[in-house]
Structure formats: C-alpha cells, structure tokens
Design a protein around this motif. Structure first.
Motif, PDB file in Angstrom:
ATOM      1  N   SER B 173       3.918  22.280  47.739  1.00 35.29           N
ATOM      2  CA  SER B 173       2.673  22.532  48.464  1.00 35.29           C
ATOM      3  C   SER B 173       1.750  21.316  48.401  1.00 35.29           C
ATOM      4  CB  SER B 173       1.979  23.804  47.957  1.00 35.29           C
ATOM      5  OG  SER B 173       1.457  23.579  46.680  1.00 35.29           O
ATOM      6  N   ARG B 174       1.831  20.564  47.311  1.00 35.27           N
ATOM      7  CA  ARG B 174       1.030  19.340  47.245  1.00 35.27           C
ATOM      8  C   ARG B 174       1.577  18.273  48.182  1.00 35.27           C
ATOM      9  NH1 ARG B 174      -2.488  18.491  43.611  1.00 35.27           N
ATOM     10  NH2 ARG B 174      -3.410  17.526  45.452  1.00 35.27           N
ATOM     11  N   THR B 175       2.885  18.273  48.351  1.00 31.91           N
ATOM     12  CA  THR B 175       3.493  17.335  49.294  1.00 31.91           C
ATOM     13  C   THR B 175       3.038  17.653  50.726  1.00 31.91           C
ATOM     14  OG1 THR B 175       5.450  16.945  47.908  1.00 31.91           O
ATOM     15  CG2 THR B 175       5.694  16.541  50.262  1.00 31.91           C
ATOM     16  N   ASP B 177       0.216  19.104  51.465  1.00 37.84           N
ATOM     17  CA  ASP B 177      -1.179  18.655  51.532  1.00 37.84           C
ATOM     18  C   ASP B 177      -1.230  17.165  51.870  1.00 37.84           C
ATOM     19  OD1 ASP B 177      -1.987  21.178  50.816  1.00 37.84           O
ATOM     20  OD2 ASP B 177      -2.347  20.692  48.703  1.00 37.84           O
ATOM     21  N   ALA B 178      -0.403  16.420  51.161  1.00 38.05           N
ATOM     22  CA  ALA B 178      -0.388  14.973  51.354  1.00 38.05           C
ATOM     23  C   ALA B 178       0.054  14.615  52.771  1.00 38.05           C
ATOM     24  CB  ALA B 178       0.532  14.319  50.335  1.00 38.05           C
ATOM     25  N   LEU B 179       1.053  15.335  53.245  1.00 40.96           N
ATOM     26  CA  LEU B 179       1.546  15.077  54.592  1.00 40.96           C
ATOM     27  C   LEU B 179       0.463  15.380  55.618  1.00 40.96           C
ATOM     28  CD1 LEU B 179       4.238  14.018  55.411  1.00 40.96           C
ATOM     29  CD2 LEU B 179       5.084  16.337  55.691  1.00 40.96           C
ATOM     30  N   ALA B 181      -2.706  15.252  55.102  1.00 38.02           N
ATOM     31  CA  ALA B 181      -3.735  14.226  54.969  1.00 38.02           C
ATOM     32  C   ALA B 181      -3.362  12.953  55.716  1.00 38.02           C
ATOM     33  CB  ALA B 181      -3.967  13.910  53.487  1.00 38.02           C
TER      34      ALA B 181
END
Lengths: 189, 189
Positions: B173-175, B177-179, B181
């Motif tokens: 899920s953080r990946t 988010d990063a994507l 962004a």
DNA sequence: GGTAGTAGCCTAGCTCTCCTAGGCAAGCGA
DNA sequence: TCGCTTGCCTAGGAGAGCTAGGCTACTACC
C-alpha cells in the motif's frame, strides 16, 4: 579411457552458458553430458538431480550480478548510485537472459540466506542512505525499487512493451527519474 | 464405448486449474488426459502440441484478469482507480499463481495482438487520464506502473521479500502511495 | 613398489513425457 | 440405411530423468 575432468564448477558454468543460449527450461542434464562428451548418467555423480543444476545457475548468477552491482556502485551516491545500480541490473539481465531467468526460481530459505542475494539486499539499502529514509519506509522503498527493476526488465524481455513504438531505453531512464523523484520525496502518512 | 466429451474449452479450464495447483511447468498433456479418463494421444486431436496448451492458459488468464480489472475500475477515477486496478491485479495473481505464471510466456505477436492484453493496456491508459499526462510521458508512466505491479507480485510469489519481517501488504500500500505521488507529480525534463 | 580404496566414468534399464501413424466405432446428414 | 466425419483407441519411437551395479584409473599408504 581418459577422464573428462568434469567438476561441479565447470558443469555450472557450462549450464549457465547453455541457459543464456537456449533458455533455462532447455538446460538438460543430457545436453550438458553431450557437451562434455560423457554419458548423462555420469553427471549424477557430481549432481544430485536436474533441479540442483538450476539452483547452481541461480547462485552463480546472483554472485555475478552482486559483483557487477558492487563495481558499478563504487564511489557513487544519490541518484548517480541509483542509476548505476539500475543499469548494472538491466544490462546483466539482457546479456544473460538465461542466468537471469534462473535467478527467479524459488530457492529454499537456507540456500537463499547463504546466497549472494543478501549482498544484493545490503547494497540496495546502501543506495537509500542517500535518500535518508528511516524504517519502515526504507524497507518499503527497497521493495518498490526492486519491483520496478525486476518488473521492467522481465516485461521488456517477454515483449510486454512491444506494442508501443516508444524506445524502451527512453522509458527506462524516465522511470529512473521518477523513482529518484519519489525516493527524494517519499510520501509520509 | 462412451465418449468423454473433451473440448478445447474444457481442456483449457482444467489445465488452468491444474496450473494453479501444481505450477505451469507441471501442466502436462498426460496428466490432463488422466483427469479426463482418456489416453494422452487422444488429446492431440484437440491440441496441436503441449505448447498450445500453455498458450491457451495464458489467453484465458489474460481475459479473466481483464474482466476483473474492468469490474474493479467501474466508477472510479484518480488514486481510487489506481488502487483498485493494482489490487485486482495482485489478488488475481495470488489466487491463480499458475495462470499468472502462464501469462508471462512469450506470445507470438499476432496472438498477443488478438488477446485480452490489449484491453489491459487500454485500461491502464484510462487510469492515467486522471493524472493528465501527455505523450510520451503517458507511455513511460504506463510502463513504470506495469513494471511495479508485475515486479512486486512476482517477487512476492518467489519469496524475494521473505528476508525482511515487514508485512508485504503494508509495503504494497505504501508502494501504491508512492506511485500515486509520482504520477501526480511526474518529473518533467 | 605393490595393494587397497576411492573417484570417475561406464552400460543397462526403468519411468515418464511428447508426439505420430494408423485403426475402429459412434453418431450425424443425406 | 449408408457413408463420412468425429472422437476415441493401440502401438510405438524419441528423448529426458534417474538408479543400480560394474569396471578402471588414480591416490595413498604401508
């Protein structure tokens, strides 16, 4: 009758070369035996089974790749290091498609722990020092980086990008730009 | 002697299920024949060869995945759509590891062009409409997205993330988010 | 320097897979 | 009803993986 001088090391190297030429799935004990001018049954003196052969190719590839990455990384930091790492990774995969494919096979945990995969992981974390990420962000970032590299390389190889005319080299360098951007500005919760 | 009622469709479905259970590499014409209570030679009336079987699994998987993604995408836009797409992709890969692995085989160009892979590509581009990227950035972004998804999913499956305790769901899920962004703020040259 | 042991090859042979050739029967259309 | 196509069969060859057991060349030790 002169002995052929087969050793596990020579077998592994020949297998790796064969893999690059015809694909891992076609690396066969029989083919290897033919190359050494020996009967296939003789190789089972050096090898437990055909699977061991593939594992050995994978371990060789992991070590070679780790060496290349280490060399590429020397004296670099920040985006420079990121790009150097990425290019070393992609170049290796393109020069040695069979070895690279072998790397993807499931190693059992203790074999994996003893492999050069750990050097790999350490170096990836080293790159991120330049981006000043703390845990658990660092782990997430490592995983995203690795995913992007592996995904790009493997899609490129299987022809996943063929349907669009844009040169893959260009997409690659823009992807690295994007990765650098997101690492520089990692989104906080 | 009653007929077994074998059709290419039933064969493909059974092969796909077998692939999920034992891996694509172990999907064999002989095993499939046993399942249908038929001699292996009989299947060559329906199938050209063993390779065709794997191609058919791949095409089935591509179509199924495209359906799922389409359903997940309905009525969503922006990051919502990105996450829905990504989760549909990852869930499919985890529920159907054999089918997913089959998707990675090299399809010859005309087969690929006629496959559901093109629907896939269209939907990926549709997501990016929310991020207002123009060419060639759009193509680069599509490729990066696809690379990240595929890379993450395949590393997760082969155990590439096992050495770190961090739950992969969190990294996933953080990946995303990063994507999100980086897509929102795609670096310009 | 003879001899025992082991390392490195061999043959023979089993099982499994893929695939071809040719045969026979079930069920359909005329 | 007769034939023709469809869907299965048997037989069999080639190649892969692997095991068992035998022979030979080298090595080490007395």
């Amino acid at each position: 009758m002169a002995r052929a001088g087969v050793t596990v090391e020579r077998l592994t190297l020949a297998a790796a070369e064969l893999a690059d030429q015809v694909g891992v799935e076609n690396v066969t004990v029989a083919a290897l035996a033919r190359q050494f001018g020996v009967k296939d049954a003789s190789l089972y003196f050096h090898l437990k089974n055909a699977h061991e052969l593939r594992v050995r190719i994978a371990l060789l590839a992991l070590a070679e790749l780790a060496d290349r990455v280490a060399a590429a990384l020397a004296g670099r930091a920040g985006k420079d290091a990121l790009v150097a790492f990425a290019n070393a990774y992609r170049d290796y995969a393109r020069e040695h498609p069979g070895r690279y494919a072998a790397m993807q096979i499931d190693l059992d945990p203790e074999t994996a722990a003893a492999s050069a995969g750990v050097r790999h992981a350490e170096m990836t974390r080293a790159i991120l020092r330049g981006y000043r990420l703390s845990e658990p962000d660092q782990t997430d970032a490592v995983r995203m980086m690795h995913s992007t590299f592996h995904g790009f390389v493997s899609l490129e190889k299987t022809g996943g990008f063929r349907h669009t005319p844009r040169p893959t080299d260009d997409s690659w360098s823009r992807t690295l730009d994007a990765l650098d951007a997101v690492l520089t500005n990692w989104p906080s919760r």
